[in-house]
Each structure stands twice: as structure tokens, then as C-alpha cells.
Design a protein around this motif. Structure first.
Motif, mmCIF file in Angstrom:
data_model
loop_
_atom_site.group_PDB
_atom_site.id
_atom_site.type_symbol
_atom_site.label_atom_id
_atom_site.label_comp_id
_atom_site.label_asym_id
_atom_site.label_seq_id
_atom_site.Cartn_x
_atom_site.Cartn_y
_atom_site.Cartn_z
ATOM 1 N N PRO A 103 0.823 -1.211 0.000
ATOM 2 C CA PRO A 103 0.000 0.000 0.000
ATOM 3 C C PRO A 103 0.861 1.268 0.000
ATOM 4 C CG PRO A 103 -0.778 -1.557 1.655
ATOM 5 C CD PRO A 103 0.537 -2.072 1.154
ATOM 6 N N HIS A 104 0.527 2.218 -0.877
ATOM 7 C CA HIS A 104 1.216 3.507 -0.963
ATOM 8 C C HIS A 104 0.186 4.612 -0.757
ATOM 9 C CE1 HIS A 104 4.687 1.902 -3.765
ATOM 10 N NE2 HIS A 104 4.394 1.060 -2.772
ATOM 11 N N ILE A 105 0.567 5.658 -0.031
ATOM 12 C CA ILE A 105 -0.339 6.793 0.161
ATOM 13 C C ILE A 105 0.462 8.087 0.132
ATOM 14 C CG2 ILE A 105 -0.211 6.787 2.695
ATOM 15 C CD1 ILE A 105 -3.264 7.430 2.669
ATOM 16 N N TYR A 106 -0.165 9.117 -0.399
ATOM 17 C CA TYR A 106 0.434 10.458 -0.438
ATOM 18 C C TYR A 106 -0.302 11.337 0.563
ATOM 19 C CZ TYR A 106 0.996 15.290 -2.102
ATOM 20 O OH TYR A 106 1.204 16.639 -2.171
ATOM 21 N N VAL A 107 0.442 12.026 1.424
ATOM 22 C CA VAL A 107 -0.146 12.937 2.407
ATOM 23 C C VAL A 107 -0.052 14.346 1.849
ATOM 24 C CG1 VAL A 107 -0.080 13.790 4.763
ATOM 25 C CG2 VAL A 107 0.561 11.415 4.290
ATOM 26 N N CYS A 108 -1.191 14.916 1.482
ATOM 27 C CA CYS A 108 -1.216 16.244 0.871
ATOM 28 C C CYS A 108 -1.053 17.326 1.935
ATOM 29 C CB CYS A 108 -2.543 16.443 0.127
ATOM 30 S SG CYS A 108 -2.602 17.931 -0.885
ATOM 31 N N ASN A 109 -0.406 18.419 1.566
ATOM 32 C CA ASN A 109 -0.261 19.549 2.475
ATOM 33 C C ASN A 109 -1.615 20.147 2.830
ATOM 34 O OD1 ASN A 109 2.476 19.313 2.585
ATOM 35 N ND2 ASN A 109 2.922 21.123 1.357
ATOM 36 N N ILE A 110 -1.672 20.793 3.977
ATOM 37 C CA ILE A 110 -2.912 21.439 4.413
ATOM 38 C C ILE A 110 -3.078 22.796 3.740
ATOM 39 C CG2 ILE A 110 -4.167 22.335 6.417
ATOM 40 C CD1 ILE A 110 -2.642 20.291 8.133
ATOM 41 N N MET A 111 -1.975 23.526 3.604
ATOM 42 C CA MET A 111 -2.004 24.862 3.032
ATOM 43 C C MET A 111 -1.117 24.917 1.782
ATOM 44 S SD MET A 111 -3.957 26.211 5.367
ATOM 45 C CE MET A 111 -3.962 27.938 4.848
ATOM 46 N N THR A 112 -1.463 25.803 0.865
ATOM 47 C CA THR A 112 -0.613 26.017 -0.305
ATOM 48 C C THR A 112 0.645 26.760 0.121
ATOM 49 O OG1 THR A 112 -1.675 28.124 -0.843
ATOM 50 C CG2 THR A 112 -2.593 26.120 -1.840
ATOM 51 N N GLU A 113 1.677 26.691 -0.717
ATOM 52 C CA GLU A 113 2.947 27.349 -0.404
ATOM 53 C C GLU A 113 3.224 28.432 -1.436
ATOM 54 O OE1 GLU A 113 6.122 24.848 1.519
ATOM 55 O OE2 GLU A 113 5.122 23.317 0.322
ATOM 56 N N PRO A 114 3.391 29.663 -0.973
ATOM 57 C CA PRO A 114 3.637 30.768 -1.906
ATOM 58 C C PRO A 114 4.876 30.507 -2.763
ATOM 59 C CG PRO A 114 3.181 31.594 0.302
ATOM 60 C CD PRO A 114 3.340 30.114 0.422
ATOM 61 N N GLY A 115 4.729 30.727 -4.066
ATOM 62 C CA GLY A 115 5.841 30.524 -4.981
ATOM 63 C C GLY A 115 6.005 29.101 -5.449
ATOM 64 N N GLU A 116 5.288 28.158 -4.840
ATOM 65 C CA GLU A 116 5.381 26.759 -5.252
ATOM 66 C C GLU A 116 4.040 26.211 -5.722
ATOM 67 O OE1 GLU A 116 7.483 23.546 -3.416
ATOM 68 O OE2 GLU A 116 8.653 24.901 -2.162
ATOM 69 N N THR A 117 3.040 26.335 -4.865
ATOM 70 C CA THR A 117 1.749 25.703 -5.181
ATOM 71 C C THR A 117 0.605 26.706 -5.054
ATOM 72 O OG1 THR A 117 1.612 24.923 -2.876
ATOM 73 C CG2 THR A 117 2.515 23.398 -4.512
ATOM 74 N N ASP A 118 0.823 27.939 -5.479
ATOM 75 C CA ASP A 118 -0.232 28.953 -5.402
ATOM 76 C C ASP A 118 -1.473 28.488 -6.163
ATOM 77 O OD1 ASP A 118 1.225 31.356 -4.140
ATOM 78 O OD2 ASP A 118 2.575 30.751 -5.752
ATOM 79 N N GLY A 119 -2.627 28.497 -5.465
ATOM 80 C CA GLY A 119 -3.882 28.133 -6.098
ATOM 81 C C GLY A 119 -4.055 26.649 -6.359
ATOM 82 N N TYR A 120 -3.156 25.809 -5.882
ATOM 83 C CA TYR A 120 -3.243 24.372 -6.134
ATOM 84 C C TYR A 120 -4.373 23.740 -5.337
ATOM 85 C CZ TYR A 120 0.984 23.423 -8.906
ATOM 86 O OH TYR A 120 1.907 23.338 -9.904
ATOM 87 N N THR A 121 -5.099 22.833 -5.980
ATOM 88 C CA THR A 121 -6.055 21.972 -5.294
ATOM 89 C C THR A 121 -5.371 20.642 -4.990
ATOM 90 O OG1 THR A 121 -6.849 21.021 -7.357
ATOM 91 C CG2 THR A 121 -7.957 23.023 -6.565
ATOM 92 N N VAL A 122 -6.106 19.742 -4.332
ATOM 93 C CA VAL A 122 -5.553 18.412 -4.062
ATOM 94 C C VAL A 122 -5.233 17.714 -5.386
ATOM 95 C CG1 VAL A 122 -6.037 16.140 -3.078
ATOM 96 C CG2 VAL A 122 -6.776 18.199 -1.862
#
Length: 454
Positions: free
Chosen positions: A343-362
Motif C-alpha cells: 500500500p502507498h499513500i500520499y499525504v497532501c499539504n494542508i495549506m498552499t505554499e507561496p511561490g510553489e503551489t499557489d492556487g493548487y487543489t488536491v
């Protein structure tokens, strides 16, 4: 005037310790599975054989004399006390003597080996035995997110391997990398201290950051320690990590994804090419493509072995482009993950990171990982169910960060299952949100147990 507390050398203290031996952890020594009992039994049996051998050697015919002595003793006892009373009585006395001797011996060992106020030796042995039977877990990432997760996971298994990115070029790690030429030790240090079982003071020492001093300001003691050990071992970072692991008595192991001196680069939507992990977030653009120099760095052989043997694989949490993806820029790691059927799982961040994932959804996070790896590497994504408080959201909004929104339609299109859970903790004073180590680890282990049973 209140009475002074007894010192650990006073008679009162000794009495209390003896009482605690009867009412506390002493009975746990009788639990099955502890090797100590077998060795004590072996030693007692050896003493009896030595006595018997000496008696035979000196022609004392010990078996005959012992049989006569037992026969006479039993006749005397049963003459005065019926055997239905004397039998259980003698058996009980013998049992009490065995238990008392065993417990007293173990308490003496604990008095010598275990500092006052520390966990009982038997509890440590039972805990170590339980954890050694835990699943073989591999966690990939970097930064504070990975170390935060490790603090929770070490409650469930000691068979943990943390695979850490070595692309960091900022802060203390970046300075040591530029000035001395070592691989950045910061994320490695964070993971080592997260898995440490040593006393809290030593762990705090490794995390201590110098606030002043020419050349020292900004450096953490742990970074300097690992760097010095690397130099002492002739530039062997793995030996330095192993030695540090022994100092901190860590539960598991920490490995760099590669020993190559990699430098991250990113191509932005406006055509710019940004070089350096610390510069990517500062560039302030949308990342279209990411890679490293030299390209296709070789993986550490121990990393591939750990992934091949893994029973559970966790990606993240951590910065998407500067903590998790750098590990996937090592082709051998991606290949090993794709072949592993656990089994593999990805733990998504809670908040976006400025300059990296601006506006990103899951879904955007999942797509970015798929794009870099070229294949789906996980069976599901763990998502924080409830957003932070309005106060925390306002605090993050001022810095250009927002809650990572779940988009079920995009995840359904991507064929990725979402696992929703409340695994967040919020600092009431600062408004900062983090994954709660205990809740996150407990949720991951429940998901692992369910997935494994399918």
C-alpha cells in the motif's frame, strides 16, 4: 515546615522502590517472549549441573543421597501434615521463592541500568519487542513535514526508513554545502532527532541553533556534528549518519535519496528558469517543469533495498516541489516504487505554499507528482477534512497561502481515491497549522491495516 523529600539513597526511598517492584512492572517479567527469562533459566540450570558434576567427580553418589534425603523429608512432612495440605503449601512456598528471587534480580538490574524516573526496563523490552514486529515502513520527503510524521510513526514500528532529499541549498545546510562541500545535513538532522529515543536534552542539543558568533550564527549544532563526523570518516556521509543514529538511539534509519551533489532547477510559466532549491519559492511564478543537475542521479543502494522490502510507503507531507519531488528525480527510486506492490499513500499539504503551489487543489498536487514520476506511485491521497479557523486562514492569506481545497471531480478523473481525516493541529497563539503527529500516524496505520486486509 514541610518534610524534605527523601533522597534516592535514603532507606525510605529504598522501601518505596521495593513496594513499587511488587505493585508495578515486576509481574511483566513473567510475560512470554522476553529472552531474559531463558538466559536466567539457563544460568540456574548450569549452576545445578556444576554442583551435580562436582558431586559425581568426588564420588558422593549425589542422586542416591538426594533421593534418600527427599524421601525422608517427605515422610516427616506427611506424618505431621496431611499431603492434601502439605503439598499445596510446599508448592506455594517454592513458587513464592522463585518469583521473589526472579523479581528481586530484575529489580537489581533495573537499579543499575535505568536512571531514576525513567521507563522500567521490562516496559522498554516489551515496547521494543512490539515495535520490532511493526511493518516495514518507507517514508519519502523532507523538511519539517517529514520529521513531524516520523514522530508519530515511531509509536507503531521501529522498522522505519526515512528517505530524505539532499537538494537543500538554503540556511545552515546551504552554507555548509557551499563552504565545506558536504551534502546538506539539515533534513537528515531533523529526521534523526524525530526518530530519537535518547533523552530530551540531547535531542534539543542537536536542534540548537547558534544565535551569535562569527561563522556560527545560524548554524544548528546537529548540522555541525554531522558535518564534522563526515570529515572524520573520510567524507562518508552514511557512516556519519550511522554514528549519529547511535548517539541519538534512533528508532529506524535515515538515508539520503542520493549521494550526488544535485541542484534543483525549475522552469516557470513565464519562461524563466530558476536554479537552486531556495530560489524556486522566491521566484514567484507557476512551475511548469522541474529537474536537477546532474540529471538522473544514482540512488543509494540501501534506499532501493528498503523500498523493495517495504510493506507500507508514505509520500510526504512536505513542500511538493522542494521536498517530495526531488526524491522522484532519482529514476531508480521511481522504478522501485512502481514495482513495490505494498500500500502507498500520499499525504497532501494542508495549506498552499507561496511561490510553489499557489492556487493548487488536491488534484493539482496529484497531477504534479504523476507528471514528474510518469506513473501513479500511490493508491490514495490523505486530505485534511476541515479547514483551519478563520483566524488562521486570515493569517495565512496575508502571506499568500490558502487552504488546499479538495476537488472530487478532478480526483475521480485521475482515478485517485481521497482519504479524508481531521489530522491537523492549530497553534492558538500564532495561528500556524501543522499535521498532528499522533493523529496523522494513527490515521495512516488504520488505512494501512484496512488496505492490507483487502
Amino acid at each position: 515546615m514541610p518534610k524534605p523529600l527523601p533522597s534516592n539513597k535514603s532507606p525510605v526511598w529504598g522501601i518505596r522502590r521495593r513496594k513499587a517492584a511488587w505493585s508495578g512492572s515486576g509481574w511483566k517479567w513473567l510475560f512470554p517472549g522476553l529472552a531474559v527469562k531463558r538466559w536466567l533459566s539457563l544460568a540456574v540450570g548450569g549452576v545445578l549441573l556444576m554442583v551435580l558434576g562436582i558431586a559425581i567427580w568426588t564420588e558422593l553418589t549425589p542422586i542416591f543421597r538426594l533421593k534418600r534425603l527427599i524421601d525422608i523429608t517427605l515422610r516427616l512432612i506427611t506424618t505431621w501434615i496431611p499431603n492434601n495440605i502439605s503439598g499445596p503449601l510446599v508448592t506455594g512456598i517454592g513458587l513464592v521463592m522463585v518469583v521473589l528471587g526472579f523479581r528481586s534480580a530484575m529489580r537489581s538490574i533495573e537499579d543499575v541500568l535505568i536512571p531514576e524516573g525513567d521507563e522500567a526496563l521490562v516496559d522498554k523490552l516489551l515496547s521494543r519487542r512490539r515495535l520490532s514486529r511493526g511493518p516495514r515502513i518507507v517514508v519519502l520527503g523532507g523538511g519539517t513535514g517529514l520529521s513531524n510524521l516520523l514522530r508519530g510513526l515511531k509509536r507503531y514500528s521501529s522498522n522505519i526508513t526515512a528517505i530524505v532529499t539532499v537538494a537543500d541549498d538554503g540556511g545552515s545546510s546551504g552554507r555548509l554545502r557551499r563552504e565545506i562541500g558536504v551534502l546538506p545535513p539539515g533534513d537528515i538532522r531533523n529526521c534523526l532527532t524525530a526518530l530519537a529515543n535518547e533523552e530530551k536534552l540531547l535531542t534539543e542539543l542537536f536542534q540548537y541553533r547558534f544565535q551569535s558568533g562569527e561563522g556560527l550564527s545560524g548554524h544548528s549544532f546537529g548540522n555541525l556534528f554531522i558535518t564534522a563526523l563526515t570529515a572524520v570518516t573520510g567524507g562518508d556521509l552514511i557512516r556519519a549518519i550511522t554514528a549519529t543514529s547511535q548517539v541519538l538511539a534512533i528508532q529506524g534509519r535515515v538515508l539520503p535519496a542520493t549521494l550526488a551533489d544535485v541542484t534543483l532547477w525549475a522552469e516557470l510559466s513565464d519562461g524563466r528558469r530558476v536554479v537552486g532549491e531556495s530560489n524556486i519559492a522566491k521566484a514567484g511564478g507557476r512551475i511548469c517543469r522541474i529537474g536537477c543537475d546532474p540529471p538522473n542521479p544514482p540512488a543509494l543502494p540501501e534506499v532501493i533495498e528498503a523500498i523493495e522490502a517495504a510493506e507500507f510507503v508514505v509520500l510526504g507531507p512536505g513542500s511538493l516541489y522542494t521536498s517530495i519531488i526531488p526524491n522522484l528525480l532519482v529514476p531508480e527510486i521511481v522504478e522501485a516504487l512502481a514495482k513495490n506492490m505494498a500500500p502507498h499513500i500520499y499525504v497532501c499539504n494542508i495549506m498552499t505554499e507561496p511561490g510553489e503551489t499557489d492556487g493548487y487543489t488536491v488534484g493539482d498536487h496529484v497531477m504534479a507528482l504523476d507528471r514528474v514520476a510518469g506513473v501513479r506511485l500511490f493508491d490514495g491521497v490523505l486530505v485534511q477534512r476541515e479547514p483551519p479557523s478563520p483566524r488562521a486562514l486570515e493569517h495565512y492569506r496575508r502571506s499568500g497561502s490558502e487552504f488546499v481545497v479538495l476537488d472530487p471531480d478532478k480526483l475521480a478523473y485521475l482515478g485517485c481515491r481521497a482519504v479524508l481525516a481531521n489530522v491537523m493541529q492549530e497553534d492558538p497563539e500564532t495561528g500556524l497549522v501543522r499535521h498532528n503527529p499522533e493523529r496523522l500516524a494513527a490515521m495512516l496505520m488504520r488505512w494501512f491495516d484496512r488496505h492490507r486486509s483487502l
